[in-house]
Enzyme design. Sequence first.
Site, PDB file in Angstrom:
ATOM      1  N   GLU A 137      -0.402  -0.096   9.575  1.00 28.39           N
ATOM      2  CA  GLU A 137      -0.996  -1.594   9.751  1.00 28.39           C
ATOM      3  C   GLU A 137      -0.472  -1.645  11.503  1.00 28.39           C
ATOM      4  O   GLU A 137       0.684  -1.234  11.758  1.00 28.39           O
ATOM      5  CB  GLU A 137      -0.064  -2.619   8.974  1.00 28.39           C
ATOM      6  CG  GLU A 137      -0.421  -3.755   9.369  1.00 28.39           C
ATOM      7  CD  GLU A 137       0.397  -5.008   8.451  1.00 28.39           C
ATOM      8  OE1 GLU A 137       1.065  -4.820   7.801  1.00 28.39           O
ATOM      9  OE2 GLU A 137      -0.314  -6.209   8.584  1.00 28.39           O
ATOM     10  N   HIS A 191       2.932   0.424   3.097  1.00 22.42           N
ATOM     11  CA  HIS A 191       2.653   0.827   4.251  1.00 22.42           C
ATOM     12  C   HIS A 191       3.733   0.651   5.467  1.00 22.42           C
ATOM     13  O   HIS A 191       4.571  -0.077   4.928  1.00 22.42           O
ATOM     14  CB  HIS A 191       1.291   0.142   4.737  1.00 22.42           C
ATOM     15  CG  HIS A 191       1.374  -1.301   4.926  1.00 22.42           C
ATOM     16  ND1 HIS A 191       1.180  -2.096   3.620  1.00 22.42           N
ATOM     17  CD2 HIS A 191       2.080  -2.092   5.543  1.00 22.42           C
ATOM     18  CE1 HIS A 191       1.641  -3.442   4.063  1.00 22.42           C
ATOM     19  NE2 HIS A 191       1.867  -3.536   5.359  1.00 22.42           N
ATOM     20  N   HIS A 211       7.631  -3.965  10.155  1.00 17.60           N
ATOM     21  CA  HIS A 211       8.235  -4.160   8.573  1.00 17.60           C
ATOM     22  C   HIS A 211       7.758  -2.741   7.936  1.00 17.60           C
ATOM     23  O   HIS A 211       6.688  -2.105   8.338  1.00 17.60           O
ATOM     24  CB  HIS A 211       7.691  -5.168   8.000  1.00 17.60           C
ATOM     25  CG  HIS A 211       6.340  -5.302   7.757  1.00 17.60           C
ATOM     26  ND1 HIS A 211       5.482  -6.244   8.687  1.00 17.60           N
ATOM     27  CD2 HIS A 211       5.113  -5.045   6.977  1.00 17.60           C
ATOM     28  CE1 HIS A 211       4.115  -6.159   8.322  1.00 17.60           C
ATOM     29  NE2 HIS A 211       3.908  -5.329   7.317  1.00 17.60           N
TER      30      HIS A 211
HETATM   31 CO    CO Z   1       2.163  -5.183   6.395  1.00 22.98          CO
END
Ligand code: CO
Length: 189
Positions: A130, A79, A7
């Site tokens: 991440e 992020h 994502h």
């Molecule tokens: Co995230």
Amino acid sequence: MIGNLNHIAIAVPDLDAAIHQYQVVFGAFVTSPQDLPDHGVRVAMVNLPNTKIELITPLGDNSPLQKFLQKNPLGGVHHLCYEVSDILKARDQLIAAGLEVAGDYDPKIGYHKHPVLFFHPKDCLGVLIELEEIPALKMKERVGIERIGPIHTISKTTAGSFQGVEGIGIGIEVDFKRKTPTDNKESED
Ligand code: CO
């Protein structure tokens, strides 16, 4: 080492307004908001056919998003999340390469109930990264590209008909055998 883009996260000052924008204006599927107290964020996921957009807003005064939103009052890309099959192995490999973990060294359980951890933007081209551990089988199922590669073929045409290519014709044959997840809506577990 990294697999799919899981994502892209956008930090927003007003989660309801952000959900409205994606659901009503952009016409996408958005999940109900959920609190993640461990991460200090409230989240809603936008499920697109090929990836997700994580809409996040601060939860509590100590949320790591407070500072980001002070700098970016309208919100902004916060992020990127990449899938890995073994998060501890990936973490140690990146640390050995000189990257610094942002926040907790030990993975925390994220929105999808998978272990996650972050790497500092200063070591990642200015973008907070991440990592999310996805079980190996699932990673395999999600592999999108079956075969990709240029195939060089010898042209039957005489060299004279080419300008500077010496009789070699380059045919690019790309076989994108994409597997779009049939249900990208909350089917993580
Ligand atoms: Co995230």
